[in-house]
Motif scaffolding. Structure first.
Motif, mmCIF file in Angstrom:
data_model
loop_
_atom_site.group_PDB
_atom_site.id
_atom_site.type_symbol
_atom_site.label_atom_id
_atom_site.label_comp_id
_atom_site.label_asym_id
_atom_site.label_seq_id
_atom_site.Cartn_x
_atom_site.Cartn_y
_atom_site.Cartn_z
ATOM 1 N N THR A 20 6.009 0.926 9.153
ATOM 2 C CA THR A 20 4.942 0.018 9.579
ATOM 3 C C THR A 20 3.604 0.733 9.606
ATOM 4 O OG1 THR A 20 6.526 -1.231 10.922
ATOM 5 C CG2 THR A 20 4.189 -1.560 11.402
ATOM 6 N N VAL A 21 3.592 1.947 10.124
ATOM 7 C CA VAL A 21 2.368 2.754 10.122
ATOM 8 C C VAL A 21 1.973 3.104 8.687
ATOM 9 C CG1 VAL A 21 1.372 4.975 10.797
ATOM 10 C CG2 VAL A 21 2.770 3.687 12.426
ATOM 11 N N GLY A 22 2.982 3.409 7.866
ATOM 12 C CA GLY A 22 2.719 3.749 6.469
ATOM 13 C C GLY A 22 2.099 2.604 5.689
ATOM 14 N N PHE A 23 2.463 1.374 6.060
ATOM 15 C CA PHE A 23 1.887 0.200 5.385
ATOM 16 C C PHE A 23 0.365 0.225 5.465
ATOM 17 C CE2 PHE A 23 0.228 -4.085 5.292
ATOM 18 C CZ PHE A 23 0.882 -4.658 4.217
ATOM 19 N N ASP A 24 -0.165 0.563 6.626
ATOM 20 C CA ASP A 24 -1.616 0.591 6.807
ATOM 21 C C ASP A 24 -2.263 1.800 6.142
ATOM 22 O OD1 ASP A 24 -1.749 -1.779 8.330
ATOM 23 O OD2 ASP A 24 -1.165 -0.698 10.147
ATOM 24 N N LYS A 25 -1.475 2.826 5.864
ATOM 25 C CA LYS A 25 -2.033 4.022 5.239
ATOM 26 C C LYS A 25 -2.293 3.846 3.749
ATOM 27 C CE LYS A 25 -0.282 7.524 8.463
ATOM 28 N NZ LYS A 25 0.531 8.764 8.591
ATOM 29 N N LEU A 180 11.268 -6.187 2.363
ATOM 30 C CA LEU A 180 11.454 -5.172 1.324
ATOM 31 C C LEU A 180 10.119 -4.667 0.796
ATOM 32 C CD1 LEU A 180 14.430 -6.754 -0.682
ATOM 33 C CD2 LEU A 180 14.498 -4.733 0.791
ATOM 34 N N GLN A 181 9.158 -5.591 0.637
ATOM 35 C CA GLN A 181 7.831 -5.179 0.200
ATOM 36 C C GLN A 181 7.154 -4.323 1.262
ATOM 37 O OE1 GLN A 181 5.913 -5.905 -2.878
ATOM 38 N NE2 GLN A 181 8.078 -5.972 -3.407
ATOM 39 N N GLY A 182 7.381 -4.667 2.533
ATOM 40 C CA GLY A 182 6.824 -3.845 3.596
ATOM 41 C C GLY A 182 7.381 -2.439 3.574
ATOM 42 N N GLY A 187 6.760 3.081 2.501
ATOM 43 C CA GLY A 187 7.276 4.318 1.928
ATOM 44 C C GLY A 187 6.196 5.094 1.191
ATOM 45 N N PHE A 188 5.357 4.379 0.451
ATOM 46 C CA PHE A 188 4.244 5.038 -0.230
ATOM 47 C C PHE A 188 3.263 5.608 0.791
ATOM 48 C CE2 PHE A 188 5.798 2.851 -3.943
ATOM 49 C CZ PHE A 188 5.390 3.651 -5.004
ATOM 50 N N GLY A 189 3.057 4.865 1.886
ATOM 51 C CA GLY A 189 2.091 5.294 2.891
ATOM 52 C C GLY A 189 2.470 6.578 3.593
ATOM 53 N N ILE A 190 3.769 6.844 3.742
ATOM 54 C CA ILE A 190 4.213 8.075 4.414
ATOM 55 C C ILE A 190 4.630 9.150 3.410
ATOM 56 C CG2 ILE A 190 4.917 6.849 6.490
ATOM 57 C CD1 ILE A 190 7.816 7.056 5.570
ATOM 58 N N LEU A 325 6.276 -5.487 11.101
ATOM 59 C CA LEU A 325 6.165 -5.121 9.690
ATOM 60 C C LEU A 325 6.022 -6.362 8.813
ATOM 61 C CD1 LEU A 325 6.224 -3.008 7.451
ATOM 62 C CD2 LEU A 325 8.728 -3.128 7.478
ATOM 63 N N ILE A 326 6.869 -7.370 9.043
ATOM 64 C CA ILE A 326 6.826 -8.583 8.220
ATOM 65 C C ILE A 326 5.505 -9.326 8.408
ATOM 66 C CG2 ILE A 326 7.877 -10.867 7.905
ATOM 67 C CD1 ILE A 326 10.579 -9.586 8.451
#
Length: 374
Positions: A20-25, A180-182, A187-190, A325-326
């Motif tokens: 969830t944190v990675g999503f914003d990164k 899944l998209q989240g 995953g990319f964000g972290i 996350l969703i």
């Protein structure tokens, strides 16, 4: 049982919180006003897609990108319907650079064979893949081109969601793919990318050859996207990116009935055991364990073996962290209006998830009229 549930809950909370944190990164990407220059070979495998192809073809026809900069390679995987004639008729008389070629089978994976066959004939520098049951947005290739021009990249993952969401089953699937998209974006964000979707994927043709294509996982029918991502990340994370732009979102239709949904998700889950990444394995195990312990606690509560309090606490934990996350993803995809289905879906999903996971381990599945064994 309480200790096990607590341990699983804590691990799950940590992983989903990190995603969830990675999503914003992952920064939002805004389409730049660049003159298009990237050349793309669009690869589209198909098998008996006569019903879906007209919508895809229309969306391709509406692309804003200069036709001189892209070619379309349709790969016919033994279709028995009118798919080929639909493609040829639609583009007859137009200036679109396209070809329809037969699939050359050489492995247990028809789709990987189709992509490999197309890339062997591709003339452009970049490969971009989608599916025959998808609709691509008007500025799809523009977004990829702009991102390529402003980033040092050789592998790009794009957003995917559903369109024409009407029934409860549609909304249930939408929330699933949003999660899944989240996880994908998070995953990319972290710095641990582990998911992607071949319906919206681009990579350099030279990279495909450098990685020896799908060599090493041709025995698995699905996974043309994730296994390629795993290979690409091993060459360096600096060149693997997520294109976080809703204007680049490819959409597809949800499965029309529950049986087809189960077959699709079992197929998706079947490749999980073949993941090579440590984080992807831990995440998959954590998600399965969390859903499994909820199902077990529910059954044990009915049998008066487990406490209702433990079940409620654990379910509430999962409910809240999943929703966060969703919610972030639905807002990015501008699909918040479907969040009302989240409550009933949350009660159903653990049973659905466990059923899919168990069947993916012990049973084969059907895909495009073909049967695949474990």
């Amino acid at each position: 049982m309480t200790f096990i549930a607590l341990f699983i809950g804590v691990v799950y909370l940590i992983i989903i919180s990190k995603l969830t944190v990675g999503f914003d990164k992952v920064p939002d990407f805004h389409l730049q006003d660049n003159s298009p220059k990237t050349q793309f070979s669009m690869v589209i495998p198909f098998r008996n897609e006569a019903q879906n192809l007209p919508k895809l073809l229309k969306s391709i026809d509406n692309l804003n990108y200069p036709e001189s900069l892209f070619e379309i390679i349709f790969v016919n995987d033994d279709s028995t319907d009118d798919s080929v004639s639909i493609i040829e008729t639609y583009f007859s008389g137009e200036q679109v650079n396209f070809k329809v070629i037969p699939n050359h089978r050489s492995s247990n994976s028809p789709k990987k064979d189709a992509i490999s066959t197309a890339i062997g004939l591709a003339k452009k520098e970049w490969i971009v893949t989608t599916d025959a049951d998808c609709i691509v947005p008007k500025y799809w290739l523009d977004c990829f081109d702009s991102f390529i021009q402003t980033n040092n990249t050789n592998f790009i993952v794009g957003p995917v969601s559903y369109h024409h969401v009407t029934s409860f089953l549609d909304r249930f699937q939408l929330l699933d793919i949003l999660s899944l998209q989240g996880a994908t974006i998070g995953g990319f964000g972290i710095g641990k990318p582990f998911l992607c979707n071949g319906a919206n994927l681009a990579y350099k043709k030279d990279l495909f050859h450098t990685l020896n294509g799908f060599e090493g996982n041709n025995g698995i029918a699905s996974g043309d996207d994730i296994f390629m991502l795993e290979k690409a990340t091993k060459t360096g994370l600096d060149h693997v990116h997520y294109l976080k732009n809703s204007g680049a979102m490819v959409t597809t239709t949800a499965e029309r009935n529950f049986k087809l949904l189960l077959e699709q998700r079992i197929r998706w889950a079947a490749k999980t055991s073949k993941y090579s990444g440590y984080f992807s394995k831990i995440t998959a195990l954590s998600v399965f364990s969390m859903n499994a312990i909820l199902v077990c606690l529910f059954l044990f509560w009915i049998m008066d073996i487990a406490s209702l309090r433990t079940l409620v606490y654990l379910f509430t934990l999962k409910f809240c962290i999943d929703f966060l996350l969703i919610f972030k993803v639905s807002r990015f995809f501008e699909q918040e209006q479907y969040l009302g289905t989240y409550v009933p879906s949350s009660f159903l999903y653990p049973f659905f998830s466990v059923y899919v996971a168990v069947n993916s381990i012990f049973k084969g599945y059907k895909w495009k009229g073909r049967s695949y064994k474990k």
